[in-house]
Scaffold this active site. Structure first.
Site, PDB file in Angstrom:
ATOM      1  N   CYS A  76       0.869  -1.180   0.000  1.00 14.95           N
ATOM      2  CA  CYS A  76       0.000   0.000   0.000  1.00 14.95           C
ATOM      3  C   CYS A  76       0.904   1.227   0.000  1.00 14.95           C
ATOM      4  CB  CYS A  76      -0.911  -0.007   1.225  1.00 14.95           C
ATOM      5  SG  CYS A  76      -1.880   1.522   1.422  1.00 14.95           S
ATOM      6  N   GLY A  77       0.884   1.986  -1.071  1.00 12.76           N
ATOM      7  CA  GLY A  77       1.759   3.141  -1.189  1.00 12.76           C
ATOM      8  C   GLY A  77       1.464   4.224  -0.177  1.00 12.76           C
ATOM      9  N   ASN A  78       0.186   4.503   0.066  1.00 13.38           N
ATOM     10  CA  ASN A  78      -0.172   5.480   1.088  1.00 13.38           C
ATOM     11  C   ASN A  78       0.162   4.950   2.479  1.00 13.38           C
ATOM     12  OD1 ASN A  78      -1.292   7.491  -0.667  1.00 13.38           O
ATOM     13  ND2 ASN A  78      -3.084   6.185  -0.930  1.00 13.38           N
ATOM     14  N   ASN A 161       1.461  -5.439  -6.684  1.00 11.54           N
ATOM     15  CA  ASN A 161       0.092  -5.931  -6.611  1.00 11.54           C
ATOM     16  C   ASN A 161      -0.591  -5.577  -7.939  1.00 11.54           C
ATOM     17  OD1 ASN A 161      -0.218  -3.174  -6.236  1.00 11.54           O
ATOM     18  ND2 ASN A 161      -1.333  -3.330  -4.321  1.00 11.54           N
ATOM     19  N   HIS A 163      -3.183  -4.304 -10.937  1.00 12.80           N
ATOM     20  CA  HIS A 163      -4.053  -3.175 -11.231  1.00 12.80           C
ATOM     21  C   HIS A 163      -4.547  -3.250 -12.671  1.00 12.80           C
ATOM     22  CE1 HIS A 163      -3.156  -0.933  -7.510  1.00 12.80           C
ATOM     23  NE2 HIS A 163      -2.009  -1.580  -7.601  1.00 12.80           N
ATOM     24  N   ASN A 194      -7.219  -4.692  -8.414  1.00  9.43           N
ATOM     25  CA  ASN A 194      -7.583  -3.311  -8.112  1.00  9.43           C
ATOM     26  C   ASN A 194      -7.874  -2.619  -9.435  1.00  9.43           C
ATOM     27  OD1 ASN A 194      -6.639  -3.269  -5.129  1.00  9.43           O
ATOM     28  ND2 ASN A 194      -4.851  -4.021  -6.212  1.00  9.43           N
ATOM     29  N   GLU A 212     -10.645  -0.755  -4.785  1.00 11.32           N
ATOM     30  CA  GLU A 212      -9.604  -1.627  -4.265  1.00 11.32           C
ATOM     31  C   GLU A 212     -10.179  -2.990  -3.910  1.00 11.32           C
ATOM     32  OE1 GLU A 212      -6.346  -0.353  -1.786  1.00 11.32           O
ATOM     33  OE2 GLU A 212      -7.253   1.647  -1.635  1.00 11.32           O
ATOM     34  N   CYS A 221      -5.323   5.575  -3.462  1.00 11.11           N
ATOM     35  CA  CYS A 221      -4.574   4.330  -3.497  1.00 11.11           C
ATOM     36  C   CYS A 221      -3.207   4.647  -4.086  1.00 11.11           C
ATOM     37  CB  CYS A 221      -5.291   3.280  -4.338  1.00 11.11           C
ATOM     38  SG  CYS A 221      -4.354   1.751  -4.547  1.00 11.11           S
ATOM     39  N   THR A 223      -0.455   2.631  -4.669  1.00  9.18           N
ATOM     40  CA  THR A 223      -0.018   1.732  -5.730  1.00  9.18           C
ATOM     41  C   THR A 223      -0.878   1.911  -6.979  1.00  9.18           C
ATOM     42  OG1 THR A 223      -1.385  -0.068  -4.843  1.00  9.18           O
ATOM     43  CG2 THR A 223       0.927   0.021  -4.145  1.00  9.18           C
ATOM     44  N   GLY A 224      -2.178   2.169  -6.776  1.00  9.67           N
ATOM     45  CA  GLY A 224      -3.063   2.388  -7.920  1.00  9.67           C
ATOM     46  C   GLY A 224      -2.717   3.643  -8.697  1.00  9.67           C
TER      47      GLY A 224
END
Length: 279
Positions: A76-78, A161, A163, A194, A212, A221, A223-224
């Site tokens: 999770c980037g955030n 992950n 997307h 995602n 997600e 998100c 990574t998104g």
């Protein structure tokens, strides 16, 4: 039993953070994430992030992420920015931190008050990396995907992950609660996916919404957002080597695709509150 927690958010992607460095991850973490993540009935969040002892030599900590439905995510980037902020304010006041995740060790650099830049690593559009089936080996760039009778043009990107990114004319008018679940559980994505819907404002400014897997629509998100900019770079709509500003429902993230297809993400990490919950 009382459980101490910290509530943090990055672009309104909010999680409940638990200090598990000495205690380890609770045995009932999946049920706990389902219970505590319920908005209006409990603390409310997109899930739980456990801050654990590092497993890689030289790392400062480890992050494990459990979605609101109890499933575990790779990255999770955030969330990783918030873990860096938490460690920074709880004894690891270093300008550069290394944090283990289920998709590798990430390097995060302090760029100002509650502002962090993450070296997200490389991305791939190959089917095996997501994984994706029935779409060829890839690269999966501008591919047709039929979802409940409608065919979309999608670009599939793995950043640790999976997307699925699609460009739309007006992202605000989408009924994401209707179409998101069908994308997430599409048969072509055996581990679910995602899904990002993106509107191009200009070459360096985008608007995005995300569905997600395991959490539904979230306000951001990390990574998104990285996957989205990677996808639009592959499509020739965004330039590599320049900052691309992505407006999400919860705020802005800045993404840069480096020449070697690696990604940098810059964004905020904010502590909302600390407290205890009865569990």
């Amino acid at each position: 039993m009382k459980l101490s927690f910290t509530k943090m958010q990055g672009c309104a992607n909010d999680y409940i953070y638990l200090d598990c460095r000495t205690s380890g991850v609770p045995e009932d973490i999946a049920a706990l994430s389902q219970k505590l993540s319920r908005r209006h009935f409990s603390i409310g969040a997109d899930g739980i992030i456990c801050i654990c002892a590092p497993v890689t030599e030289g790392a400062d900590g480890r992050m494990r992420i459990f979605n609101a439905d109890g499933s575990e995510a790779q990255m999770c980037g955030n969330g990783v920015r918030c873990v860096a902020e938490w460690l920074y304010t709880h004894g690891a006041a270093k300008e550069t931190l290394r944090i283990d995740t289920n998709s590798g060790t990430k390097t995060i650099t302090h760029r100002g008050a509650q502002l962090w830049q993450v070296e997200m690593g490389g991305y791939s559009a190959m089917a095996a990396a997501l994984p994706a089936v029935n779409m060829g080996e890839g690269p999966l760039v501008d591919c047709p995907l039929t979802v409940e009778g409608r065919t979309w043009r999608v670009t599939c990107i793995s950043v640790g992950n999976p997307h699925c990114v699609t460009v739309v004319e007006d992202v605000d008018c989408l009924k994401l609660e209707d179409i998101g679940p069908a994308f997430e559980r599409h048969a072509n994505f055996p581990e679910r996916v995602n899904t990002e819907f993106v509107e191009v404002v200009d070459a360096t400014h985008l608007k995005m919404r995300v569905w997600e897997r395991g959490s539904g629509e979230t306000w951001a998100c990390g990574t998104g957002t990285c996957a989205t900019v990677a996808a639009l770079t592959e499509l020739g709509l965004c330039p590599a080597g320049e900052d691309v500003h992505v407006q999400l429902r919860g705020g802005e993230l800045i993404i840069r695709v480096l020449p070697d297809k690696k990604l940098l993400m810059t964004g905020s990490a904010v502590t909302v509150c600390e407290g205890t919950a009865e569990v």
